[in-house]
Design a protein around this motif. Structure first.
Motif, PDB file in Angstrom:
ATOM      1  N   LEU A   8       0.818  -1.218   0.000  1.00 57.74           N
ATOM      2  CA  LEU A   8       0.000   0.000   0.000  1.00 57.74           C
ATOM      3  C   LEU A   8       0.850   1.266   0.000  1.00 57.74           C
ATOM      4  O   LEU A   8       0.348   2.352  -0.310  1.00 57.74           O
ATOM      5  N   ASN A   9       2.131   1.140   0.337  1.00 57.60           N
ATOM      6  CA  ASN A   9       3.002   2.310   0.434  1.00 57.60           C
ATOM      7  C   ASN A   9       4.105   2.346  -0.625  1.00 57.60           C
ATOM      8  O   ASN A   9       5.020   3.169  -0.532  1.00 57.60           O
ATOM      9  N   GLN A  10       4.030   1.464  -1.640  1.00 57.14           N
ATOM     10  CA  GLN A  10       5.114   1.420  -2.630  1.00 57.14           C
ATOM     11  C   GLN A  10       4.859   2.322  -3.841  1.00 57.14           C
ATOM     12  O   GLN A  10       5.770   2.583  -4.616  1.00 57.14           O
ATOM     13  N   SER A  11       3.626   2.804  -4.003  1.00 57.24           N
ATOM     14  CA  SER A  11       3.347   3.654  -5.162  1.00 57.24           C
ATOM     15  C   SER A  11       3.972   5.031  -4.984  1.00 57.24           C
ATOM     16  O   SER A  11       4.113   5.534  -3.870  1.00 57.24           O
ATOM     17  N   GLY A  12       4.375   5.629  -6.096  1.00 60.73           N
ATOM     18  CA  GLY A  12       4.925   6.984  -6.070  1.00 60.73           C
ATOM     19  C   GLY A  12       6.401   7.071  -5.745  1.00 60.73           C
ATOM     20  O   GLY A  12       6.973   8.167  -5.723  1.00 60.73           O
ATOM     21  N   ILE A  13       7.053   5.941  -5.492  1.00 61.59           N
ATOM     22  CA  ILE A  13       8.480   5.952  -5.182  1.00 61.59           C
ATOM     23  C   ILE A  13       9.280   6.092  -6.476  1.00 61.59           C
ATOM     24  O   ILE A  13       9.038   5.376  -7.451  1.00 61.59           O
ATOM     25  N   ASP A  14      10.223   7.006  -6.496  1.00 58.92           N
ATOM     26  CA  ASP A  14      11.075   7.221  -7.674  1.00 58.92           C
ATOM     27  C   ASP A  14      12.083   6.072  -7.762  1.00 58.92           C
ATOM     28  O   ASP A  14      12.856   5.844  -6.828  1.00 58.92           O
ATOM     29  N   THR A  15      12.073   5.328  -8.862  1.00 59.77           N
ATOM     30  CA  THR A  15      12.942   4.158  -8.969  1.00 59.77           C
ATOM     31  C   THR A  15      13.297   3.887 -10.428  1.00 59.77           C
ATOM     32  O   THR A  15      12.813   4.562 -11.337  1.00 59.77           O
ATOM     33  N   ASP A  16      14.130   2.878 -10.647  1.00 60.84           N
ATOM     34  CA  ASP A  16      14.542   2.495 -12.001  1.00 60.84           C
ATOM     35  C   ASP A  16      13.654   1.362 -12.514  1.00 60.84           C
ATOM     36  O   ASP A  16      12.682   0.958 -11.861  1.00 60.84           O
ATOM     37  N   GLY A  17      14.012   0.829 -13.683  1.00 63.15           N
ATOM     38  CA  GLY A  17      13.213  -0.232 -14.286  1.00 63.15           C
ATOM     39  C   GLY A  17      13.139  -1.478 -13.428  1.00 63.15           C
ATOM     40  O   GLY A  17      12.082  -2.117 -13.330  1.00 63.15           O
ATOM     41  N   ARG A  18      14.263  -1.839 -12.801  1.00 64.63           N
ATOM     42  CA  ARG A  18      14.260  -3.013 -11.930  1.00 64.63           C
ATOM     43  C   ARG A  18      13.358  -2.785 -10.721  1.00 64.63           C
ATOM     44  O   ARG A  18      12.692  -3.708 -10.241  1.00 64.63           O
ATOM     45  N   GLY A  19      13.330  -1.555 -10.234  1.00 69.51           N
ATOM     46  CA  GLY A  19      12.459  -1.236  -9.107  1.00 69.51           C
ATOM     47  C   GLY A  19      10.988  -1.357  -9.476  1.00 69.51           C
ATOM     48  O   GLY A  19      10.176  -1.839  -8.680  1.00 69.51           O
ATOM     49  N   ILE A  20      10.643  -0.926 -10.680  1.00 68.32           N
ATOM     50  CA  ILE A  20       9.260  -1.041 -11.151  1.00 68.32           C
ATOM     51  C   ILE A  20       8.864  -2.512 -11.275  1.00 68.32           C
ATOM     52  O   ILE A  20       7.777  -2.919 -10.854  1.00 68.32           O
TER      53      ILE A  20
END
Length: 290
Positions: free
Chosen positions: A47-59
């Motif tokens: 529920l808290n992972q949306s909106g985090i700035d990340t790379d392709g692997r993070g997505i």
């Protein structure tokens, strides 16, 4: 008359008496509690992972973790709920389906680690991305061809997949792999890690070869699964033999769900990891039930 009313008022309700839980059932209850707690923490993370700035692997990690959470709740719906004071013979012990879904949770964790959270170089990450793309497109091409889609509508797939394969075989990281791993990629493998590689690199997958073989044999109508059905086993009724296999399956599922949570905490150390470190640490420190 007054004495009679008082005695009725003080009389305790006595419910049905059930048999005592076996040691195997008590182990299951401990495992179920740990799995339930892991599901709750995983929900909080998701529920808290949306909106985090990340790379392709993070997505990709976030997407796989979402799948992991859904699979875990599907398993939870299959699991019998044993509670003190309840009838221990009431639940349905579906070893086959529990083993199948537990194996899916293990495979989700493999994919999360491989495609999303393992600390690797940018060169290797780029290499894995191309393998991921090629594998996805090759699977869609094959499915659509078998479904009767005309080749004229699949031009991009038919020409694109060989180009992607050539890009992989000419990639600088490909040349660093052993011949066996190179050959596996030539033969359309989606990963170049073997189960032994996962066992070496990821502690939570230390027994993946054993567990994968056991859960696969229980999940599919293979001789091992068929031959174990007799008068006492394989009917969904409570019995130590079936519960023991459910315990193994649930132990694997719990370990891989906790591993997924740990990996997300490390991948997103400044956000999810920092915010939910106490929850994750408490989860990791739960007692071993077996």
């Amino acid at each position: 008359m007054k004495r009679d009313k008082k005695s009725k008022r003080n009389k305790k309700h006595i419910g049905p008496r059930f048999r005592n839980y076996t040691a195997m059932e008590k182990t299951y209850m401990c495992l179920y509690k740990n799995f339930e707690s892991a599901c709750e923490v995983a929900t909080t993370i998701s529920l808290n992972q949306s909106g985090i700035d990340t790379d392709g692997r993070g997505i990709r990690a976030a997407n796989i973790f979402t799948r992991q959470l859904l699979t875990s709740y599907s398993l939870k719906k299959l699991l019998p709920e044993l509670q003190i004071g309840s009838d221990p013979d009431k639940g349905l012990w579906d070893v086959t389906t529990i083993a199948l879904v537990s194996r899916s949770i293990m495979e989700n964790f493999q994919a999360l680690y491989y495609y999303g959270t393992e600390a690797i170089s940018e060169v290797e990450a780029d290499f894995r991305f191309h393998i991921f793309q090629k594998d996805r497109n090759a699977k869609w091409r094959d499915i659509r061809i078998k479904a009767g889609v005309p080749a004229t509508e699949l031009t991009n797939f038919i020409s694109g997949v060989p180009e992607q394969r050539d890009r992989i075989l000419n990639h600088e990281f490909y040349k660093t792999l052993s011949k066996d791993k190179q050959n596996s990629l030539k033969n359309r493998a989606g990963m170049y890690y073997t189960k032994a590689d996962f066992e070496t690199r990821c502690p939570r997958l230390a027994n993946i070869e054993l567990h994968y073989q056991l859960l696969s044999n229980l999940a599919h109508p293979l001789p091992l699964a068929i031959d174990r059905i007799d008068e006492l086993r394989g009917h969904g009724e409570s019995g130590d033999a079936d519960i023991a296999l459910v315990n193994v399956s649930l132990g694997v599922a719990t370990d891989c769900l906790i591993g997924s949570i740990e990996e997300m905490g490390m991948k997103f150390a400044d956000t999810l990891g920092a915010t939910f470190r106490p929850l994750i640490q408490k989860l990791v420190e739960y007692p071993d039930c077996i």
